[in-house]
Design a protein around this motif. Structure first.
Motif, PDB file in Angstrom:
ATOM      1  N   ARG A   1       0.819  -1.210   0.000  1.00 57.21           N
ATOM      2  CA  ARG A   1       0.000   0.000   0.000  1.00 57.21           C
ATOM      3  C   ARG A   1       0.855   1.264   0.000  1.00 57.21           C
TER       4      ARG A   1
ATOM      5  N   HIS B   1     -18.284   0.056   0.238  1.00 58.18           N
ATOM      6  CA  HIS B   1     -16.907   0.467   0.502  1.00 58.18           C
ATOM      7  C   HIS B   1     -16.097   0.475  -0.797  1.00 58.18           C
TER       8      HIS B   1
ATOM      9  N   GLN C   1     -12.974   1.181  -1.425  1.00 61.89           N
ATOM     10  CA  GLN C   1     -11.639   0.615  -1.315  1.00 61.89           C
ATOM     11  C   GLN C   1     -11.530  -0.802  -1.906  1.00 61.89           C
TER      12      GLN C   1
ATOM     13  N   ASN D   1     -11.258  -0.974  -5.750  1.00 61.01           N
ATOM     14  CA  ASN D   1      -9.954  -0.416  -6.127  1.00 61.01           C
ATOM     15  C   ASN D   1      -8.832  -1.433  -5.969  1.00 61.01           C
ATOM     16  N   HIS D   2      -9.020  -2.363  -5.079  1.00 55.14           N
ATOM     17  CA  HIS D   2      -7.958  -3.343  -4.838  1.00 55.14           C
ATOM     18  C   HIS D   2      -8.235  -4.691  -5.486  1.00 55.14           C
TER      19      HIS D   2
ATOM     20  N   THR E   1      -8.412  -4.375   3.783  1.00 52.21           N
ATOM     21  CA  THR E   1      -7.723  -4.884   2.588  1.00 52.21           C
ATOM     22  C   THR E   1      -6.472  -5.678   2.967  1.00 52.21           C
TER      23      THR E   1
END
Lengths: 250, 250
Positions: free
Chosen positions: A21, A103, A105, A108-109, B198
């Motif tokens: 990250r 969510h 996030q 995006n991942h 994540t």
DNA sequence: GAGACTAAGTGACTTAATTCACAATATATT
DNA sequence: AATATATTGTGAATTAAGTCACTTAGTCTC
């Protein structure tokens, strides 16, 4: 030696994700090269540890120089199995479940909720979000046969969590992220992580309580730092950074 | 020896919270006495470890008999600082934040959101839930002076998380539960826990990936168990229980 | 192209956490 | 009241994780 078969500490995998990250943010900022010291500092880790973590998987740096950001990023992605996109099923369409669905996030991942299940009568059959229907949990196995699911996210009450886990495993899914406040038993081939709010809060209250009572479990070792003020938020002096909130969930 | 001053493993505190929860369920079921073996089994922990965990704080059992459920429960509450009720501030009134606000589990355990903050213009001043107004983050210090806050829950985007943490700490709050995907730096007297979705998912994909590629990191040690089938969900044979999903967050 | 400098990689060491295994101590039984 | 049985509490042994400190291998400068 590169790519050893040695036992890799579980904590190493977790840190890899954290490095990943941070590398992404470096990438966005346009940084090309980073040293283990910088990367370690940005992720609150010891530099030697970072290097050792990487050494389990190979040699990724250049001595005297550092690591190429985009290359290391790519390599960590490869190690962790990111890069491809993963299908997730949400089990439990309550408050937490709904928040997770929304969510950003996750997508995006590369994590995508493709199916949502519940067993509460008033939820089943409804559209929880535009375009997303809630299926009855009994349909899991059937639907998973057409839409392959990699991971399941459990967000049901504790009392139902184990039952849901069993159903999930029977449907052939072998990765579970559990938000229910219960420790699940799963067979050995299933990967499991717990997200346990109250347990985490309890560790905080323990820390606060002992601080009050005994006056600083913390200060014992760091008493000499009392004169070093921390009046400039954003960059705490290194020696005041709290490295102590280790956490283990079985 | 009872109540040693020895360094207590951080993981021990976390497990204490898990024992606590399990004891509560035993209590509700009316169980009066429990052995370390039963309690350990119910929480997926080694029985010796459970006893050692408790031994850091005192002697709570009766040899040849076991532990008195309600007594042990009370004593763990005491150790962890549960029992009293804790005031929490929510920082960030987005999806996750709202879900946490509505999460019943918290109040049941003595954790109460008493103030909500955000900095997004369209949220500030609105009622996020009946009776709960969203304040601007700049008012934190001021409001915390009248309504004492024990813990802050961060649920803002990663880019703002460190700034929020600094603000929180300046307001005199020294316990933080962080949901933002960023590793925060805090001074040593502040207790901090991360909830990092994540990162947890990444450890799952790692497990799945290595399983596929190398064929069973898992099975290596357990190959001999292949004949032991796991066709009866709910109670997996002991040797198939996955004890391996340890987790560390710094 | 020789010397100065930097930072990765890693074996050895240190520290921490977990598990073993048994002595201590309670209850139940005859 | 003596014996059998159960289960805690814990020092010692083991295993695992983390850190140190040095060697190696690059780049840069003159």
């Amino acid at each position: 030696m590169a790519g050893k078969a040695t036992n890799i500490p579980t904590a190493t995998i977790l840190r890899l994700s954290i490095y990943h990250r941070y590398l992404q943010s470096l990438m966005e900022r346009g940084t090309k090269v980073v040293s283990s010291a910088q990367l370690a500092n940005g992720t609150n880790v010891n530099a030697a540890q970072l290097r050792k973590d990487l050494s389990y998987f190979g040699r990724f740096g250049v001595r005297g120089v550092g690591y190429n950001v985009s290359k290391l990023l790519r390599q960590i992605k490869e190690i962790l199995g990111l890069g491809k996109s993963w299908n997730m099923a949400l089990i439990g369409a309550g408050n937490i479940g709904k928040a997770l669905l929304q969510h950003k996030q996750f997508e995006n991942h590369g994590y995508n909720f493709v199916l949502v299940f519940d067993k509460t009568p008033f939820r089943v059959g409804k559209e929880i979000l535009p375009g997303i229907e809630v299926h009855h949990i009994d349909k899991l196995k059937e639907l998973a046969a057409t839409t392959p699911i990699d991971l399941a996210v459990i967000a049901v009450p504790a009392s139902q969590a184990q039952e849901m886990a069993d159903t999930i495993i029977e449907a052939g899914i072998s990765g579970i992220l559990n938000f229910a406040p219960a420790r699940l038993k799963v067979p050995n081939h299933v990967a499991l992580q717990h997200v346990d709010f109250t347990t985490l809060l309890d560790t905080l209250t323990y820390a606060l309580s002992t601080k009050e009572k005994k006056g600083a479990y913390y200060n014992k070792k760091k008493e000499e730092n009392r004169n070093t003020r921390w009046d400039s938020p954003q960059s705490w002096p290194d020696h005041m950074i709290n490295y102590s909130n280790l956490l283990v969930t079985k």
